[in-house]
Design a protein around this motif. Structure first.
Motif, PDB file in Angstrom:
ATOM      1  N   LEU A 225      90.605  62.181 -61.759  1.00 13.22           N
ATOM      2  CA  LEU A 225      91.239  61.370 -60.717  1.00 13.22           C
ATOM      3  C   LEU A 225      90.301  61.213 -59.519  1.00 13.22           C
ATOM      4  N   GLN A 226      89.013  61.240 -59.815  1.00 10.01           N
ATOM      5  CA  GLN A 226      88.017  61.145 -58.740  1.00 10.01           C
ATOM      6  C   GLN A 226      88.238  59.924 -57.864  1.00 10.01           C
ATOM      7  N   ARG A 227      88.104  60.118 -56.588  1.00  7.87           N
ATOM      8  CA  ARG A 227      88.166  59.021 -55.623  1.00  7.87           C
ATOM      9  C   ARG A 227      89.424  58.170 -55.754  1.00  7.87           C
TER      10      ARG A 227
ATOM     11  N   LYS B 220      92.665  71.132 -69.634  1.00  9.98           N
ATOM     12  CA  LYS B 220      91.661  72.160 -69.346  1.00  9.98           C
ATOM     13  C   LYS B 220      90.905  71.858 -68.056  1.00  9.98           C
ATOM     14  N   GLU B 221      90.848  70.572 -67.717  1.00  5.81           N
ATOM     15  CA  GLU B 221      90.037  70.215 -66.561  1.00  5.81           C
ATOM     16  C   GLU B 221      90.732  69.135 -65.757  1.00  5.81           C
ATOM     17  N   ILE B 222      90.856  69.356 -64.473  1.00  5.41           N
ATOM     18  CA  ILE B 222      91.367  68.283 -63.628  1.00  5.41           C
ATOM     19  C   ILE B 222      90.399  68.096 -62.463  1.00  5.41           C
ATOM     20  N   ASP B 223      90.030  66.852 -62.258  1.00  3.99           N
ATOM     21  CA  ASP B 223      89.044  66.541 -61.223  1.00  3.99           C
ATOM     22  C   ASP B 223      89.682  65.624 -60.198  1.00  3.99           C
ATOM     23  N   MET B 224      89.950  66.170 -59.027  1.00  6.59           N
ATOM     24  CA  MET B 224      90.539  65.351 -57.964  1.00  6.59           C
ATOM     25  C   MET B 224      89.528  65.173 -56.833  1.00  6.59           C
ATOM     26  N   SER B 225      88.230  65.317 -57.162  1.00 10.80           N
ATOM     27  CA  SER B 225      87.236  65.302 -56.103  1.00 10.80           C
ATOM     28  C   SER B 225      87.201  63.963 -55.357  1.00 10.80           C
ATOM     29  N   TRP B 226      86.932  64.055 -54.102  1.00 12.43           N
ATOM     30  CA  TRP B 226      86.853  62.900 -53.207  1.00 12.43           C
ATOM     31  C   TRP B 226      88.140  62.076 -53.196  1.00 12.43           C
ATOM     32  N   ALA B 227      89.214  62.703 -53.635  1.00 10.68           N
ATOM     33  CA  ALA B 227      90.495  61.994 -53.609  1.00 10.68           C
ATOM     34  C   ALA B 227      91.159  62.211 -52.254  1.00 10.68           C
TER      35      ALA B 227
ATOM     36  N   ARG C 120      91.011  75.266 -66.992  1.00 11.88           N
ATOM     37  CA  ARG C 120      89.740  75.995 -66.881  1.00 11.88           C
ATOM     38  C   ARG C 120      88.982  75.571 -65.635  1.00 11.88           C
ATOM     39  N   VAL C 121      88.996  74.258 -65.385  1.00 11.87           N
ATOM     40  CA  VAL C 121      88.213  73.736 -64.261  1.00 11.87           C
ATOM     41  C   VAL C 121      89.125  72.987 -63.301  1.00 11.87           C
ATOM     42  N   LEU C 122      89.093  73.404 -62.053  1.00 10.69           N
ATOM     43  CA  LEU C 122      89.868  72.717 -61.027  1.00 10.69           C
ATOM     44  C   LEU C 122      88.877  72.203 -59.984  1.00 10.69           C
ATOM     45  N   ASN C 123      88.726  70.879 -59.955  1.00 14.62           N
ATOM     46  CA  ASN C 123      87.722  70.301 -59.051  1.00 14.62           C
ATOM     47  C   ASN C 123      88.420  69.720 -57.826  1.00 14.62           C
ATOM     48  N   LEU C 124      88.326  70.445 -56.741  1.00 15.08           N
ATOM     49  CA  LEU C 124      88.931  69.997 -55.482  1.00 15.08           C
ATOM     50  C   LEU C 124      87.846  69.721 -54.450  1.00 15.08           C
ATOM     51  N   THR C 125      86.699  69.280 -54.952  1.00 20.91           N
ATOM     52  CA  THR C 125      85.602  68.950 -54.055  1.00 20.91           C
ATOM     53  C   THR C 125      86.024  67.814 -53.114  1.00 20.91           C
ATOM     54  N   ALA C 126      85.759  67.996 -51.852  1.00 25.35           N
ATOM     55  CA  ALA C 126      85.968  66.934 -50.870  1.00 25.35           C
ATOM     56  C   ALA C 126      87.376  66.356 -50.902  1.00 25.35           C
TER      57      ALA C 126
ATOM     58  N   LEU D  95      86.372  77.081 -60.022  1.00 25.06           N
ATOM     59  CA  LEU D  95      87.134  76.524 -58.908  1.00 25.06           C
ATOM     60  C   LEU D  95      86.151  75.896 -57.930  1.00 25.06           C
ATOM     61  N   LEU D  96      86.311  74.590 -57.723  1.00 26.37           N
ATOM     62  CA  LEU D  96      85.362  73.883 -56.863  1.00 26.37           C
ATOM     63  C   LEU D  96      86.033  73.468 -55.565  1.00 26.37           C
ATOM     64  N   LEU D  97      85.536  74.001 -54.476  1.00 25.46           N
ATOM     65  CA  LEU D  97      86.119  73.733 -53.167  1.00 25.46           C
ATOM     66  C   LEU D  97      85.067  73.247 -52.171  1.00 25.46           C
TER      67      LEU D  97
END
Ligand SMILES: *[C@@H]1O[C@H](CO)[C@@H](O)[C@H](O)[C@H]1NC(C)=O
Ligand SMILES: *[C@@H]1O[C@H](CO)[C@@H](O)[C@H](O)[C@H]1NC(C)=O
Ligand SMILES: *[C@@H]1O[C@H](CO)[C@@H](O)[C@H](O)[C@H]1NC(C)=O
Ligand SMILES: *[C@@H]1O[C@H](CO)[C@@H](O)[C@H](O)[C@H]1NC(C)=O
Ligand SMILES: *[C@@H]1O[C@H](CO)[C@@H](O)[C@H](O)[C@H]1NC(C)=O
Ligand SMILES: *[C@@H]1O[C@H](CO)[C@@H](O)[C@H](O)[C@H]1NC(C)=O
Ligand SMILES: *[C@@H]1O[C@H](CO)[C@@H](O)[C@H](O)[C@H]1NC(C)=O
Length: 922
Positions: free
Chosen positions: A374-376, A394-401, A423-429, A449-451
């Motif tokens: 769900l990037q951006r 296993k992986e959710i990417d909400m980076s830059w959202a 497994r992977v939680l991407n909450l970058t930005a 875990l990406l923060l």
């Protein structure tokens, strides 16, 4: 008139000097042109049997290439044709590229000349008529590219290409997809008809592919299709990939196409950049019976997806919806996608007039989904049921959202993912400001875990990471120096391998300078990034127990004080705890010192980076344990000398050395070893060696590359050094001797004389000589020195030795002049007792001296002995006594020193002087 004429002539007849200048300028310009051209290729390049003759403005095929080439690139030239004869020398060609020329025709004998040809690229030419005969003999051809020509086909030009796999006839303004009248191309795999102008696919258009069982890919990108005759795809039912990117299509046409695809093996369907703005619940109905696994609907400006649009695609595994303007996702949007594994929605929901909405349970149908991107994206909010049902995720990417719900993460925010084996939680930005205790507690299987790039401003108490017992990586860089640590920050993540905190720690707070260290529970940690934090305080125990730590990043901090020897309590050896480090980065820390033992024991260290510091004089032994070093970075320091005592060990196995921009001192002592090492090393790569390693001193080498340093000048030093040592020793010995002689010389001479006289006897005057004289010496002195004479000379008299002293022995009554003359004659030697008073005594000066000199001249020089009571200048001596020191033998010149201990020596010398024979030595 005459004058004007002359002027005229002067102006236009080229002056000899002017013409010379013109020639020079022209020459320079030509040279310049030549230089520019020489940077480009001037002729074909041949490597491994491949000739590259592209971009050479050639009008014909060069005839002078090696005959055994297998590949010839003639692209971007000026060929207008391909006369087979011009290829006669290269009959072994497998690949021929004549793209980007002006070839108008393919000659039928081309393939006769090149019977082995497999690849023929005629892209971007002017080929127009293509007849059956033209390719008749090209039976070996596997790839044929005829894109961007003006093809007009007559008959079945491709009929003979029984081995052809790839055929590209895109961008040719072909009036239809029909490339032949009868079945052909039995091996064809990939056909591109893209960018052609036909609008209809007729029933028999593809009948020429009726016997092409391997056909997989059909590219119809940007073909303005409007009409599809039923059954038009029947001849190519084996089709697996259809590309329709850039087509002006609507959902009605797509649904018709899908009906046609129903009977095919379609697997991958690409519909990018089309005008498909709405998906209807029937659009893909035709695909229900197919096994479509991949559908790309990106960049369509798609705003609406009707409920149930995807219900037909039960086999779909990958759905790409990126870069659309979807406003609303409901719990029916993804209905039926029960095989979907990957859903990519980068920029699929963007803020327009209103913020897009994802309804509760939207993803529930996606029970197989493993990756949700769900990037951006922008979504109004995340509720307690937004992600419910993603039981395989296993992986959710909400980076830059931008999800306002993520600003403060609580134990409710992501609870809808509780049922996912994430497994992977991407909450970058994602603009996170705070993480409450227990926010991630349900992610029992989370490993990453990406923060990064957030604004987390809090003291991490450890409760934030509760439940993350499996987590191996926490990334928290770029949190704008707002994060604070304490001893318990990481107690709940004991399996952590990677922890990044670069540009995140608030250095005004205590942070890493606590006891016990925040990192103490992390015995599995292998990677720790604390860079860019301006950290100034670290305890020696910070890394204690981190036995697995391999990478430590500490660049851009303020650690200089910790390593100063002047630091109160001594330097802080904070690397002690991390003995297995392999990479250490401490660039830009203001370091001007590396204390002894700071890097001790780091025998596995393979990369050390210390650039941008103020290091100058490195202690000899600091790198002595770094035997595994492969990469060493020391650029931009103040290093002047590179000596073996410091660098021999770390440089012994180096692969990369970066040490440029230091103010090197190019003297034998500082740089000789380094320059020699650089010249001899072949395993170490030293980037920019010739132009970034400059001498700063001495002046003669200033701003010259250190590679210019003349090592031979140092080799010559060796004999010079020996010579130097030798000569300086000699000088020292001489000086010592001189001092000894100056101050103790009399003593040496005294003992020498004793030795000589003991062995040889006192006098070398022979017996008969002594018999001629009545006195041994006539003593001339003044009244003032009478006392001295009585004390020092008279006692020497004995039966063998007698003196004539005027004041004592003159017989009263005898005329003084006669007496002097006679007695001087009767004396073997004349002794002058010289003092200032003698020189001033007129009598002495006048007659006595005269007489004495007369005697000297008459007999021999050696009959005079001078005894100096005072230091008298030679000039004065000669003026008053007509005598110079140089006229006499040195043994006849005596100086009186009033040291008691030197009296004996004086007597000794006097006796020797008196004992001398008067005869000149032969
Ligand atoms: C082509 O021939 C040359 C000698 O003429 C030889 O050096 C070269 O290795 C050959 N190349 C190939 C690919 O056979
Ligand atoms: C779809 O896959 C199934 C099994 O994998 C296969 O039996 C079937 O023939 C395939 N259908 C088409 C249209 O290829
Ligand atoms: C498609 O949607 C319409 C209403 O929007 C509905 O009547 C119809 O039953 C739907 N068709 C399918 C196949 O879901
Ligand atoms: C997380 O998101 C960032 C930013 O979009 C991306 O660069 C990174 O690759 C993602 N990481 C993972 C593990 O998916
Ligand atoms: C989490 O991992 C363990 C083992 O690593 C596994 O047994 C368990 O099923 C996983 N949990 C989920 C929800 O997948
Ligand atoms: C760092 O922490 C101090 C208090 O410990 C606080 O006053 C300061 O604002 C923080 N700095 C940042 C950039 O958050
Ligand atoms: C570098 O090495 C080569 C051969 O190994 C030698 O000829 C040359 O003189 C050396 N140059 C310097 C500057 O030491």
């Amino acid at each position: 008139m005459q004058r004007q004429h002359l002027l005229f002539e002067g102006m236009f007849t080229p002056h000899p000097r002017l013409s010379l200048w013109l020639i020079v300028i022209c020459y320079c310009l030509m040279g310049l042109h030549h230089d520019v051209a020489s940077q480009k290729k001037m002729s074909c390049r041949v490597t491994d049997g491949r000739a590259d003759c592209s971009h050479l403005s050639l009008r014909t095929i060069p005839q002078n290439l090696p005959r055994n080439i297998t590949s010839l690139d003639m692209s971007h030239n000026r060929l207008v044709g391909l006369p087979p004869a011009s290829l006669n020398p290269y009959t072994g060609l497998l690949h021929l590229d004549v793209s980007y020329n002006s070839v108008t025709k393919l000659d039928e004998h081309l393939c006769q000349t090149l019977p082995l040809l497999q690849t023929l690229n005629v892209r971007h030419n002017e080929v127009h008529l293509l007849k059956m005969e033209d390719l008749r003999l090209c039976t070996s051809l596997i790839q044929l590219n005829l894109a961007s020509n003006r093809l007009k086909m007559k008959g079945d030009p491709f009929a003979a290409l029984k081995n052809l796999k790839f055929l590209d006839v895109s961008t040719n303004q072909l009036p239809s997809a029909k490339l032949g009248t009868q079945p052909q191309l039995p091996s064809l795999v990939d056909l591109s008809l893209a960018f052609n102008g036909f609008t209809t696919l007729r029933k028999d258009d593809f009948s020429f592919l009726n016997h092409s069982p391997f056909l997989q890919t059909l590219n119809l990108s940007s073909v303005p299709l409007k009409t599809l005759e039923p059954g038009c795809l029947e001849p190519i039912s084996g089709l697996r990939t259809l590309i329709l990117d850039g087509s002006k299509t609507d959902s009605l046409f797509i649904s018709k196409l899908c009906s046609e695809l129903a009977g095919t093996s379609i697997d991958v369907f690409s519909l990018r950049r089309t005008t498909l703005v709405t998906l209807k619940n029937t659009t893909f109905a035709g695909l229900q019976k197919t096994n479509l696994t991949f559908l790309d609907l990106s960049q369509n400006g798609m705003g609406t997806i009707e409920d149930g649009s995807f219900q037909w695609l039960s086999k779909l595994q990958t759905l790409i919806l990126s870069e659309n303007t979807i406003k609303h996702l409901t719990k029916y949007t993804f209905q039926g996608l029960k095989s979907l594994k990957q859903l990519k929605m980068t920029k699929a929901l963007v803020k327009g007039h209103a913020t897009p909405v994802i309804d509760d349970f939207t993803f529930q149908p996606l029970s197989s989904l493993e990756s949700l991107i769900l990037q951006r994206t922008a979504v109004r909010e995340i509720t307690e049921h937004t992600f419910t049902g993603l039981t395989s995720l296993k992986e959710i990417d909400m980076s830059w959202a931008s999800y306002s719900s993520l600003r403060i993460i609580t134990d409710k925010t992501l609870v809808s993912l509780a049922g996912s084996p994430l497994r992977v939680l991407n909450l970058t930005a994602t603009a996170i400001a705070k993480i409450n205790p227990g926010s991630f507690s349900f992610f029992k299987n989370l490993t990453i875990l990406l923060l990064d790039f957030n604004f987390i401003q809090q003291t991490l108490s450890g409760k934030e990471f509760e439940g993350l017992s499996q987590v191996q990586e926490i990334h928290m860089t770029y949190n704008h120096w707002k994060v604070r640590l304490c001893s318990t920050s990481f107690v709940n993540v004991p399996n952590l391998r990677v922890l990044t905190l670069g540009k995140s720690l608030n250095n005004t707070a205590v942070n890493v300078d606590v006891d016990p260290s925040p990192f103490k529970p992390l015995s599995h940690l292998t990677f720790l990034d604390l860079s860019n934090n301006n950290i100034a305080n670290i305890r020696e125990s910070m890394l204690d127990g981190l036995v697995n730590l391999k990478v430590l990043k500490l660049q851009h901090n303020n650690l200089a004080r910790l390593w100063k020897s002047a630091n109160p309590g001594g330097p802080v050896m904070f690397l002690k705890g991390a003995q297995n480090l392999m990479t250490l980065q401490m660039d830009s820390n203001g370091l001007d010192e590396i204390p002894e033992g700071a890097l001790r024991g780091l025998i596995n260290l393979s990369e050390l980076s210390l650039s941008n510091n103020l290091l100058n004089n490195l202690r000899d032994s600091i790198f002595e344990d770094l035997k595994s070093l492969r990469v060493l970075r020391l650029q931009k320091n103040l290093i002047t000398a590179v000596k073996p005592e410091v660098f021999q060990t770390p440089m012994s196995n180096l692969s990369i050395l970066v040490m440029d921009k230091n103010p090197f001192d190019c003297t034998c002592e500082s740089i000789l070893w380094f320059v020699t090492w650089l010249n001899s090393t072949n395993r170490t790569f030293v980037p920019d060696l010739t132009d970034q390693y400059m001498c700063n001193t001495p002046l003669a080498y200033y701003n010259h590359s250190i590679t210019m340093f003349d090592t031979l000048s140092c080799k010559d030093m060796t004999p010079f050094q020996a010579l130097y040592i030798l000569s300086s020793t000699a000088v020292m010995v001489l000086m010592a001797t001189a001092f000894l002689v100056r101050f103790q010389g009399w003593r040496i001479q005294f003992y020498w004389n004793i030795l000589v006289s003991r062995t040889l006897g006192f006098s070398d005057a022979n017996a008969e000589e002594s018999r001629e004289f009545e006195y041994d010496a006539y003593i001339i002195h003044t009244e003032e020195d009478k006392r001295w004479v009585d004390r020092m000379i008279v006692p020497l008299e004995n039966e063998k030795c007698s003196f004539y002293l005027e004041h004592r022995d003159a017989i009263p009554g005898t005329p003084q002049l006669n007496s002097i003359v006679d007695n001087i004659r009767r004396s073997r030697k004349i002794v002058f007792v010289i003092s200032e008073s003698l020189l001033n005594d007129p009598w002495c000066q006048g007659f006595t001296a005269h007489q004495a000199l007369h005697q000297v001249i008459e007999a021999s020089r050696d009959s005079v002995v001078l005894v100096f009571l005072q230091d008298v200048h030679d000039y004065k001596l000669s003026r008053s006594l007509f005598i110079r020191r140089g006229m006499l033998r040195s043994c006849c010149i005596l100086e009186w020193h009033c040291h008691k201990e030197r009296i004996a020596a004086f007597h000794q010398r006097l006796l020797i002087a008196l004992g001398m024979t008067n005869r000149l030595r032969e």
